[in-house]
Design a protein around this motif. Sequence first.
Motif, PDB file in Angstrom:
ATOM      1  N   CYS A   2       0.903  -1.217  -0.052  1.00  0.00           N
ATOM      2  CA  CYS A   2      -0.032   0.072   0.098  1.00  0.00           C
ATOM      3  C   CYS A   2       0.999   1.193   0.127  1.00  0.00           C
ATOM      4  CB  CYS A   2      -0.977   0.152   1.331  1.00  0.00           C
ATOM      5  SG  CYS A   2      -2.152   1.435   1.356  1.00  0.00           S
ATOM      6  N   ASP A   3       0.720   2.119  -1.023  1.00  0.00           N
ATOM      7  CA  ASP A   3       1.526   3.288  -1.044  1.00  0.00           C
ATOM      8  C   ASP A   3       0.999   4.609  -0.493  1.00  0.00           C
ATOM      9  OD1 ASP A   3      -0.073   3.866  -3.188  1.00  0.00           O
ATOM     10  OD2 ASP A   3       1.323   3.764  -4.672  1.00  0.00           O
ATOM     11  N   ASP A   4      -0.408   4.402   0.043  1.00  0.00           N
ATOM     12  CA  ASP A   4      -0.797   5.597   0.722  1.00  0.00           C
ATOM     13  C   ASP A   4      -0.380   5.582   2.138  1.00  0.00           C
ATOM     14  OD1 ASP A   4      -2.669   7.369   1.645  1.00  0.00           O
ATOM     15  OD2 ASP A   4      -4.561   6.065   1.517  1.00  0.00           O
ATOM     16  N   THR A   5       0.436   6.637   2.293  1.00  0.00           N
ATOM     17  CA  THR A   5       0.935   6.960   3.545  1.00  0.00           C
ATOM     18  C   THR A   5       0.148   7.097   4.859  1.00  0.00           C
ATOM     19  OG1 THR A   5       1.447   9.120   3.088  1.00  0.00           O
ATOM     20  CG2 THR A   5       3.451   7.391   2.766  1.00  0.00           C
ATOM     21  N   SER A   6      -1.346   7.724   4.152  1.00  0.00           N
ATOM     22  CA  SER A   6      -2.192   8.010   5.331  1.00  0.00           C
ATOM     23  C   SER A   6      -2.832   6.685   6.058  1.00  0.00           C
ATOM     24  CB  SER A   6      -3.204   8.791   4.662  1.00  0.00           C
ATOM     25  OG  SER A   6      -4.050   8.424   3.792  1.00  0.00           O
ATOM     26  N   ARG A   7      -2.607   5.513   5.204  1.00  0.00           N
ATOM     27  CA  ARG A   7      -3.148   4.334   5.533  1.00  0.00           C
ATOM     28  C   ARG A   7      -2.100   3.446   6.156  1.00  0.00           C
ATOM     29  NH1 ARG A   7      -6.902   0.222   4.071  1.00  0.00           N
ATOM     30  NH2 ARG A   7      -7.110  -0.776   5.853  1.00  0.00           N
ATOM     31  N   VAL A   8      -1.048   3.391   5.516  1.00  0.00           N
ATOM     32  CA  VAL A   8       0.209   2.697   5.879  1.00  0.00           C
ATOM     33  C   VAL A   8       1.489   3.234   5.683  1.00  0.00           C
ATOM     34  CG1 VAL A   8       1.646   0.502   5.320  1.00  0.00           C
ATOM     35  CG2 VAL A   8      -0.980   0.529   4.987  1.00  0.00           C
ATOM     36  N   TYR A   9       2.092   3.384   7.067  1.00  0.00           N
ATOM     37  CA  TYR A   9       3.189   4.434   6.953  1.00  0.00           C
ATOM     38  C   TYR A   9       4.420   3.634   7.490  1.00  0.00           C
ATOM     39  CZ  TYR A   9       6.303   8.324   7.913  1.00  0.00           C
ATOM     40  OH  TYR A   9       7.533   9.164   7.792  1.00  0.00           O
ATOM     41  N   TYR A  10       5.696   3.267   6.584  1.00  0.00           N
ATOM     42  CA  TYR A  10       7.008   2.773   7.090  1.00  0.00           C
ATOM     43  C   TYR A  10       7.733   3.900   7.717  1.00  0.00           C
ATOM     44  CZ  TYR A  10      10.767  -0.239   7.079  1.00  0.00           C
ATOM     45  OH  TYR A  10      11.975  -0.916   7.442  1.00  0.00           O
ATOM     46  N   CYS A  11       8.124   3.998   9.079  1.00  0.00           N
ATOM     47  CA  CYS A  11       8.638   5.019   9.445  1.00  0.00           C
ATOM     48  C   CYS A  11      10.132   4.458   9.893  1.00  0.00           C
ATOM     49  CB  CYS A  11       8.245   5.407  10.896  1.00  0.00           C
ATOM     50  SG  CYS A  11       8.928   6.718  11.782  1.00  0.00           S
ATOM     51  N   ASN A  12      10.972   5.242   9.026  1.00  0.00           N
ATOM     52  CA  ASN A  12      12.523   4.676   9.180  1.00  0.00           C
ATOM     53  C   ASN A  12      13.012   5.111  10.588  1.00  0.00           C
ATOM     54  OD1 ASN A  12      13.376   3.741   6.240  1.00  0.00           O
ATOM     55  ND2 ASN A  12      12.088   5.514   5.838  1.00  0.00           N
ATOM     56  N   SER A  13      14.376   4.444  10.813  1.00  0.00           N
ATOM     57  CA  SER A  13      14.795   4.644  12.007  1.00  0.00           C
ATOM     58  C   SER A  13      15.294   6.223  12.377  1.00  0.00           C
ATOM     59  CB  SER A  13      15.948   3.530  12.252  1.00  0.00           C
ATOM     60  OG  SER A  13      17.136   3.917  11.280  1.00  0.00           O
ATOM     61  N   TYR A  14      15.752   6.668  11.140  1.00  0.00           N
ATOM     62  CA  TYR A  14      16.243   8.115  11.317  1.00  0.00           C
ATOM     63  C   TYR A  14      15.151   9.217  11.353  1.00  0.00           C
ATOM     64  CZ  TYR A  14      15.309   7.746   6.354  1.00  0.00           C
ATOM     65  OH  TYR A  14      14.478   7.543   5.022  1.00  0.00           O
ATOM     66  N   GLU A  15      14.090   8.755  11.196  1.00  0.00           N
ATOM     67  CA  GLU A  15      12.800   9.725  11.291  1.00  0.00           C
ATOM     68  C   GLU A  15      12.490  10.501  12.718  1.00  0.00           C
ATOM     69  OE1 GLU A  15       9.439   9.367   8.729  1.00  0.00           O
ATOM     70  OE2 GLU A  15      10.312   7.575   7.942  1.00  0.00           O
ATOM     71  N   GLU A  16      12.396  11.425  13.012  1.00  0.00           N
ATOM     72  CA  GLU A  16      12.283  12.114  14.180  1.00  0.00           C
ATOM     73  C   GLU A  16      10.568  11.933  14.748  1.00  0.00           C
ATOM     74  OE1 GLU A  16      13.741  16.070  13.989  1.00  0.00           O
ATOM     75  OE2 GLU A  16      15.802  15.508  14.120  1.00  0.00           O
ATOM     76  N   VAL A  17      10.441  10.748  14.880  1.00  0.00           N
ATOM     77  CA  VAL A  17       9.382  10.501  15.541  1.00  0.00           C
ATOM     78  C   VAL A  17       9.208   9.623  16.770  1.00  0.00           C
ATOM     79  CG1 VAL A  17       7.265   8.753  15.005  1.00  0.00           C
ATOM     80  CG2 VAL A  17       8.339  10.339  13.177  1.00  0.00           C
ATOM     81  N   ASN A  18       8.821  10.079  17.593  1.00  0.00           N
ATOM     82  CA  ASN A  18       8.719   9.476  19.171  1.00  0.00           C
ATOM     83  C   ASN A  18       7.653   8.240  19.164  1.00  0.00           C
ATOM     84  OD1 ASN A  18       7.949   8.996  22.081  1.00  0.00           O
ATOM     85  ND2 ASN A  18       9.438  10.269  22.273  1.00  0.00           N
ATOM     86  N   THR A  19       8.413   7.127  19.319  1.00  0.00           N
ATOM     87  CA  THR A  19       7.577   5.846  19.396  1.00  0.00           C
ATOM     88  C   THR A  19       6.489   5.950  20.351  1.00  0.00           C
ATOM     89  OG1 THR A  19       9.242   4.829  18.257  1.00  0.00           O
ATOM     90  CG2 THR A  19       7.491   3.307  19.076  1.00  0.00           C
ATOM     91  N   TYR A  20       6.607   6.410  21.566  1.00  0.00           N
ATOM     92  CA  TYR A  20       5.875   6.371  22.828  1.00  0.00           C
ATOM     93  C   TYR A  20       4.693   7.246  22.359  1.00  0.00           C
ATOM     94  CZ  TYR A  20       9.818   4.356  25.048  1.00  0.00           C
ATOM     95  OH  TYR A  20      10.689   3.369  25.544  1.00  0.00           O
ATOM     96  N   LYS A  21       4.847   8.368  21.923  1.00  0.00           N
ATOM     97  CA  LYS A  21       3.880   9.388  21.648  1.00  0.00           C
ATOM     98  C   LYS A  21       2.749   8.800  20.520  1.00  0.00           C
ATOM     99  CE  LYS A  21       5.429  12.388  24.576  1.00  0.00           C
ATOM    100  NZ  LYS A  21       4.923  12.524  25.954  1.00  0.00           N
ATOM    101  N   MET A  22       3.173   8.050  19.847  1.00  0.00           N
ATOM    102  CA  MET A  22       2.516   7.407  18.720  1.00  0.00           C
ATOM    103  C   MET A  22       1.426   6.405  19.196  1.00  0.00           C
ATOM    104  SD  MET A  22       3.216   9.088  15.990  1.00  0.00           S
ATOM    105  CE  MET A  22       2.377   8.353  14.695  1.00  0.00           C
TER     106      MET A  22
END
Length: 633
Positions: A472-492
């Motif tokens: 699925c290439d729709d990132t609003s539905r399926v998002y692959y978050c790379n390790s280098y992205e500034e995303v906090n897993t706990y907040k997600m």
Amino acid sequence: MIYDVESLIDYEKIKNIIEKHKNKKIICFGGGTAAIFLTNNLLINYDVECFIDNNSKLWGTEINGIQIVNPEIVKEKEKGTFIILILSRYVINIRQQLISYDLEENKDFLNIYDEFIKYFRVKKFDCIAHKFLDFINRIPNDLFKNIEEKHDINIGIVCKASILLLETWYPLAQYLILKYSGYKVTLIVDNLRSFDDFTHFDGQSDIAKVYSDFVIERMKEKVGKMRIKYIDSNNKASLVKEDIDEVKRLAQLNVLWQDSKTDNYVYCSAEEKRDVFEKILLDNMESIKYFFAHNKFDTINVLTALHKSRGLYMWEGIRYNMRVSNYDAGNDENTLYETNFPSAHSNDVKNLIDNNKFTKEELNKIIELSKDNFKRRMNSTIDNIGYNYQLVSKVKKDQKFYDIIIPLNISWDAAALGLDRVFRSYTEWVIETVKYIVNNTNASVMIREHPAQEVYKEYNFIRLEKEIKEICDDTSRVYYCNSYEEVNTYKMIEKCKIVLPYSSTIGIEAAILGKKVIVHTNCYYSNMNFVMNANTKQEYFKLINIHLNKNENMNENIKKEAYLAYYYQMKHAIETNFTEANDVWMNLNFCDLLNMKGVKKIIQIIGQEESGVYLNIKEELDILNNRLGEKIC
């Protein structure tokens, strides 16, 4: 001199290789030990233009007055006017890099490092061997003279001669510590063929054996009578189907682990590696099985009980009802020790939950400590206090949240190896689960790579971004978050409905945050009350579907169990400098080593089946109550 290390270099051969390109400018790829050695010994009369290295921290520094620069510089040079000499252990990656520059091997670049690999690996091993020998020589001649065996338990310490790190010397030190502490201990010397003969260079086991035999003889002079048993290939037992199946499983795990290494020297496919590993394991299992059929132990102790042939010791331990205490290197300041089953799998955490050894008051205190610890972890990053691997502690204003979070492990890490139960592999789990969610639900999902991958840059990682986008290439539905992205897993996780972990601690943390956690592996918390455990794919997918539409609060008693499991895992490692990854302890005198922080716990884990998790927390509680321990020696 224990071994003539200089004999491992064919100087004439290397000179002849370089001489064929004497009319070209020489560029050396690699700014480390090999580059320095070659410059000082073989390139004196040649025109070395520069050194190149992928480590940007080295750019601008010099070797013998010659600068180290960015490898990209070779793109600007005229082909045919220069020759690149690879002088780095990262040969496979560098070869691919130079080919991407449109350069040809044996014409534009040469792999010289292969001519040095034996020398450098053995030279480093030789230095550590002599350091350990100095440690042995400092033991007073009469220290072991009146030591009596005070414990009936029969312990075997497995020592495999290997030129890697401290694999040989650390178990010899374990043997000495246990013997001095009054245990009935036997040194089990494994002289079987090593994986390292294939993955590094053929004959390394023979060289390592020369060193280990030499040092063991010196230990006998200091210690007196030693119980020593050898495992060799002369005696073999027949294998049954279950043995062969286990070999196939272990071979595949070792391929995963080996493929993670960027300094991998095995120029072959994963399938070819698996076939070689299977053959080595089959041969070794026949000998190890024979050995334990004729030698009885209550406990054996071995490194990791998982990698290379060490997994065979775990297998035979189960067969012959032996406890297999084991350890993993950790880092310079801590190490993992387990009373049984692979140390990275945290079985002692599970056992302490199942067989509580704390009073009600102590449990209440532990839960308080756990809540405080978890709060600090949730609100920290890898940079501010280094308390977790999160790159950021907050979310962006426009951050999109997802119904399901799939937090990935580092696939080759020992904490994730050998735990598959429902799916055949880590990769199959991710792909089939995402396919199911996309095709059978309306849920959105984020697959989050482990942020620690940005720390361990010297390793290769399984990356599934391409495969996920094909689903699925729709990132609003399926998002692959790379390790280098500034995303906090706990907040997600705080905003999601379901968390689908593999084996990482974040599965416990998600439960603490009140999320539905569904587990499909044999990880240490898979049967605990705060998670749902699936035994088949159908059950796994059904649980996902059901709990997407349920909104239940977690029972507080169950949440307490999650807090306990979390804190026990946080306190799993033994804080000590006596590790298999750190040779600083070799600088000490033997009695000082005995009293080094953490060593008394290691003795209790191996000799008394007392879990490090319990000992660490009990010590913390005692410190809070101002109770102190005593010296051993």
